[in-house]
Design a protein around this motif. Structure first.
Motif, PDB file in Angstrom:
ATOM      1  N   PRO A 243      40.942 -20.417 -25.685  1.00  0.00           N
ATOM      2  CA  PRO A 243      40.023 -19.523 -24.816  1.00  0.00           C
ATOM      3  C   PRO A 243      38.757 -20.124 -25.236  1.00  0.00           C
ATOM      4  O   PRO A 243      38.541 -20.511 -26.374  1.00  0.00           O
ATOM      5  N   PRO A 244      37.947 -19.641 -24.213  1.00  0.00           N
ATOM      6  CA  PRO A 244      36.411 -19.890 -24.585  1.00  0.00           C
ATOM      7  C   PRO A 244      35.959 -19.019 -25.988  1.00  0.00           C
ATOM      8  O   PRO A 244      36.431 -17.991 -26.197  1.00  0.00           O
ATOM      9  N   VAL A 245      35.323 -19.937 -26.856  1.00  0.00           N
ATOM     10  CA  VAL A 245      34.645 -19.666 -27.972  1.00  0.00           C
ATOM     11  C   VAL A 245      33.207 -19.111 -28.068  1.00  0.00           C
ATOM     12  O   VAL A 245      32.666 -20.265 -27.852  1.00  0.00           O
ATOM     13  N   TYR A 246      32.943 -18.104 -28.401  1.00  0.00           N
ATOM     14  CA  TYR A 246      31.419 -17.769 -28.357  1.00  0.00           C
ATOM     15  C   TYR A 246      31.263 -17.457 -29.760  1.00  0.00           C
ATOM     16  O   TYR A 246      31.681 -16.334 -30.417  1.00  0.00           O
ATOM     17  N   ALA A 247      30.321 -18.095 -30.552  1.00  0.00           N
ATOM     18  CA  ALA A 247      29.528 -17.499 -31.720  1.00  0.00           C
ATOM     19  C   ALA A 247      28.220 -16.459 -31.392  1.00  0.00           C
ATOM     20  O   ALA A 247      27.768 -16.805 -30.654  1.00  0.00           O
ATOM     21  N   VAL A 248      28.407 -15.461 -32.549  1.00  0.00           N
ATOM     22  CA  VAL A 248      27.486 -14.516 -32.569  1.00  0.00           C
ATOM     23  C   VAL A 248      26.485 -14.529 -33.344  1.00  0.00           C
ATOM     24  O   VAL A 248      26.894 -14.432 -34.661  1.00  0.00           O
ATOM     25  N   VAL A 249      24.992 -14.631 -33.149  1.00  0.00           N
ATOM     26  CA  VAL A 249      24.151 -14.867 -34.069  1.00  0.00           C
ATOM     27  C   VAL A 249      22.784 -13.985 -33.669  1.00  0.00           C
ATOM     28  O   VAL A 249      22.652 -13.820 -32.437  1.00  0.00           O
TER      29      VAL A 249
ATOM     30  N   GLY B 207      29.885 -21.386 -26.653  1.00  0.00           N
ATOM     31  CA  GLY B 207      28.630 -20.876 -26.451  1.00  0.00           C
ATOM     32  C   GLY B 207      28.143 -19.804 -27.193  1.00  0.00           C
ATOM     33  O   GLY B 207      28.825 -19.623 -28.589  1.00  0.00           O
ATOM     34  N   VAL B 208      27.145 -19.264 -27.335  1.00  0.00           N
ATOM     35  CA  VAL B 208      26.362 -18.382 -28.379  1.00  0.00           C
ATOM     36  C   VAL B 208      26.022 -17.330 -27.527  1.00  0.00           C
ATOM     37  O   VAL B 208      25.510 -17.093 -26.543  1.00  0.00           O
ATOM     38  N   VAL B 209      26.325 -16.091 -28.149  1.00  0.00           N
ATOM     39  CA  VAL B 209      25.615 -14.736 -27.898  1.00  0.00           C
ATOM     40  C   VAL B 209      24.619 -14.349 -28.735  1.00  0.00           C
ATOM     41  O   VAL B 209      24.835 -14.440 -29.985  1.00  0.00           O
ATOM     42  N   THR B 210      23.453 -13.970 -28.251  1.00  0.00           N
ATOM     43  CA  THR B 210      22.339 -13.380 -29.078  1.00  0.00           C
ATOM     44  C   THR B 210      21.965 -11.867 -28.563  1.00  0.00           C
ATOM     45  O   THR B 210      22.156 -11.767 -27.540  1.00  0.00           O
ATOM     46  N   PRO B 211      21.006 -11.412 -29.134  1.00  0.00           N
ATOM     47  CA  PRO B 211      20.572 -10.034 -28.485  1.00  0.00           C
ATOM     48  C   PRO B 211      19.985  -9.915 -27.200  1.00  0.00           C
ATOM     49  O   PRO B 211      19.792  -9.274 -26.597  1.00  0.00           O
ATOM     50  N   THR B 212      19.441 -11.309 -27.180  1.00  0.00           N
ATOM     51  CA  THR B 212      18.562 -11.509 -25.718  1.00  0.00           C
ATOM     52  C   THR B 212      19.286 -12.436 -24.920  1.00  0.00           C
ATOM     53  O   THR B 212      18.715 -12.651 -23.853  1.00  0.00           O
ATOM     54  N   GLY B 213      20.566 -12.877 -25.214  1.00  0.00           N
ATOM     55  CA  GLY B 213      21.258 -13.585 -24.053  1.00  0.00           C
ATOM     56  C   GLY B 213      22.354 -14.423 -24.271  1.00  0.00           C
ATOM     57  O   GLY B 213      22.917 -14.407 -25.501  1.00  0.00           O
TER      58      GLY B 213
ATOM     59  N   GLU C 189      32.685  -9.308 -19.019  1.00  0.00           N
ATOM     60  CA  GLU C 189      33.074  -9.027 -17.561  1.00  0.00           C
ATOM     61  C   GLU C 189      32.854 -10.395 -16.885  1.00  0.00           C
ATOM     62  O   GLU C 189      33.699 -10.482 -15.942  1.00  0.00           O
ATOM     63  N   GLN C 190      32.106 -11.166 -17.387  1.00  0.00           N
ATOM     64  CA  GLN C 190      31.648 -12.300 -16.446  1.00  0.00           C
ATOM     65  C   GLN C 190      33.134 -13.125 -16.472  1.00  0.00           C
ATOM     66  O   GLN C 190      33.481 -14.075 -15.534  1.00  0.00           O
ATOM     67  N   LEU C 191      33.811 -13.310 -17.664  1.00  0.00           N
ATOM     68  CA  LEU C 191      34.886 -13.765 -17.972  1.00  0.00           C
ATOM     69  C   LEU C 191      36.243 -13.392 -17.344  1.00  0.00           C
ATOM     70  O   LEU C 191      37.449 -13.831 -17.474  1.00  0.00           O
ATOM     71  N   GLY C 192      36.130 -12.024 -16.963  1.00  0.00           N
ATOM     72  CA  GLY C 192      37.150 -11.149 -16.663  1.00  0.00           C
ATOM     73  C   GLY C 192      38.122 -11.113 -17.763  1.00  0.00           C
ATOM     74  O   GLY C 192      39.450 -10.968 -17.743  1.00  0.00           O
ATOM     75  N   ALA C 193      37.679 -11.098 -19.151  1.00  0.00           N
ATOM     76  CA  ALA C 193      38.377 -11.027 -20.270  1.00  0.00           C
ATOM     77  C   ALA C 193      39.335  -9.481 -20.512  1.00  0.00           C
ATOM     78  O   ALA C 193      38.264  -8.581 -20.270  1.00  0.00           O
ATOM     79  N   ARG C 194      40.473  -9.427 -21.015  1.00  0.00           N
ATOM     80  CA  ARG C 194      40.961  -8.322 -20.820  1.00  0.00           C
ATOM     81  C   ARG C 194      41.465  -7.976 -22.550  1.00  0.00           C
ATOM     82  O   ARG C 194      41.804  -7.033 -22.927  1.00  0.00           O
ATOM     83  N   THR C 195      41.651  -9.275 -22.977  1.00  0.00           N
ATOM     84  CA  THR C 195      42.075  -9.232 -24.542  1.00  0.00           C
ATOM     85  C   THR C 195      40.884 -10.376 -25.305  1.00  0.00           C
ATOM     86  O   THR C 195      40.898 -11.277 -24.633  1.00  0.00           O
ATOM     87  N   VAL C 196      40.207  -9.632 -26.205  1.00  0.00           N
ATOM     88  CA  VAL C 196      39.278 -10.492 -26.961  1.00  0.00           C
ATOM     89  C   VAL C 196      39.572 -10.299 -28.623  1.00  0.00           C
ATOM     90  O   VAL C 196      39.996  -9.437 -29.075  1.00  0.00           O
ATOM     91  N   THR C 197      39.265 -11.509 -29.259  1.00  0.00           N
ATOM     92  CA  THR C 197      38.833 -11.271 -30.589  1.00  0.00           C
ATOM     93  C   THR C 197      37.264 -10.956 -30.722  1.00  0.00           C
ATOM     94  O   THR C 197      36.638 -11.475 -30.231  1.00  0.00           O
ATOM     95  N   ALA C 198      37.134 -10.186 -31.892  1.00  0.00           N
ATOM     96  CA  ALA C 198      35.977  -9.786 -32.341  1.00  0.00           C
ATOM     97  C   ALA C 198      36.037  -9.843 -34.036  1.00  0.00           C
ATOM     98  O   ALA C 198      37.129  -9.955 -34.443  1.00  0.00           O
TER      99      ALA C 198
ATOM    100  N   LEU D 117      39.242 -14.544 -24.756  1.00  0.00           N
ATOM    101  CA  LEU D 117      37.809 -14.712 -25.309  1.00  0.00           C
ATOM    102  C   LEU D 117      37.841 -14.561 -26.688  1.00  0.00           C
ATOM    103  O   LEU D 117      38.076 -13.489 -27.292  1.00  0.00           O
ATOM    104  N   MET D 118      37.263 -15.509 -27.559  1.00  0.00           N
ATOM    105  CA  MET D 118      37.052 -15.397 -28.855  1.00  0.00           C
ATOM    106  C   MET D 118      35.604 -15.329 -29.313  1.00  0.00           C
ATOM    107  O   MET D 118      34.743 -16.043 -28.743  1.00  0.00           O
ATOM    108  N   LEU D 119      35.267 -14.012 -30.039  1.00  0.00           N
ATOM    109  CA  LEU D 119      33.943 -13.868 -30.094  1.00  0.00           C
ATOM    110  C   LEU D 119      33.823 -13.973 -32.075  1.00  0.00           C
ATOM    111  O   LEU D 119      34.819 -13.466 -32.432  1.00  0.00           O
ATOM    112  N   ILE D 120      33.331 -14.907 -32.434  1.00  0.00           N
ATOM    113  CA  ILE D 120      33.235 -15.115 -33.741  1.00  0.00           C
ATOM    114  C   ILE D 120      32.033 -15.195 -34.648  1.00  0.00           C
ATOM    115  O   ILE D 120      30.959 -15.398 -33.919  1.00  0.00           O
ATOM    116  N   PRO D 121      31.810 -14.811 -35.836  1.00  0.00           N
ATOM    117  CA  PRO D 121      30.753 -14.762 -36.470  1.00  0.00           C
ATOM    118  C   PRO D 121      30.229 -16.197 -36.938  1.00  0.00           C
ATOM    119  O   PRO D 121      31.105 -17.240 -36.727  1.00  0.00           O
TER     120      PRO D 121
END
Length: 198
Positions: free
Chosen positions: A159-165, A185-191, A47-56, A126-130
């Motif tokens: 686009p912006p690439v965020y890793a999830v750990v 950037g990085v996305v974790t369960p707390t931030g 929502e912050q990035l206004g992304a309408r299409t993302v990779t996950a 937005l790209m969300l990658i492992p």
């Protein structure tokens, strides 16, 4: 391979082994318990990035659980592209429709929908990658096969690439080589943690 590159590869292998052992010891329940928090962070970033299409991606049981986020995205009209591993070591992408299968070769969950043309990535916001681990400096330790590094390196405009750990897998820096692609950037369960690269 230079001595420096060889040393980086050995350091990556050692850290990857340690963190995989820790994930296995915690078990799937650890990721499941933290899934609501992770989904909330991923939603906030989208929502912050206004992304309408993302990779996950469809997470493995001991990885941070992405499925709650995928359900939210579907309900919110967010288009999600999921990776399909190709025999040449690159990735194809397919739209998420709630169905999945287990890919026989590597045991990676994959979508059952038809693969899209490579140009589909041009529409991604937005790209969300492992990842196995990520550094606050943008360094990323992947699974060791380079699928996402190759994909990101091949994109003309990324686009912006965020890793999830898991929170326990965020460090100041992780071993990396010149060909390892950094993340924004990085996305974790707390931030949500922008890296020094962004």
């Amino acid at each position: 391979m230079t001595d420096q590159e060889a040393a980086a590869e050995e350091a990556k292998r050692a850290l990857r082994r340690r963190l995989r052992t820790e994930r296995a010891a915690r078990g799937p329940a650890f990721a499941a318990e933290r899934a609501p928090g992770l989904s909330a962070q991923l939603q906030a970033l989208t929502e912050q990035l206004g992304a309408r299409t993302v990779t996950a991606y469809l997470s493995l049981p001991e990885e941070p659980d992405t499925r709650a986020f995928l359900r939210w995205a579907a309900a919110s009209g967010i288009r999600v592209l999921l990776p399909i591993i190709r025999s040449d070591g690159l990735l194809d992408w397919a739209e998420h429709d709630g169905t999945e299968t287990i890919e026989a070769t590597l045991g990676i969950p994959e979508p059952t929908t038809e693969a899209l043309a490579p140009s589909a990535l041009d529409e991604v916001d937005l790209m969300l990658i492992p990842a196995t681990a990520v550094g606050r400096d943008g360094s990323r330790l992947g699974g060791g096969r380079g699928f996402f590094d190759k994909t990101i390196a091949s994109m003309r405009e990324c686009p912006p690439v965020y890793a999830v750990v898991h929170d326990e897998e965020l460090f100041d820096s992780v071993p990396h080589a010149a060909y390892d692609q950094p993340v924004d950037g990085v996305v974790t369960p707390t931030g949500i943690h922008p890296t020094l690269r962004s």
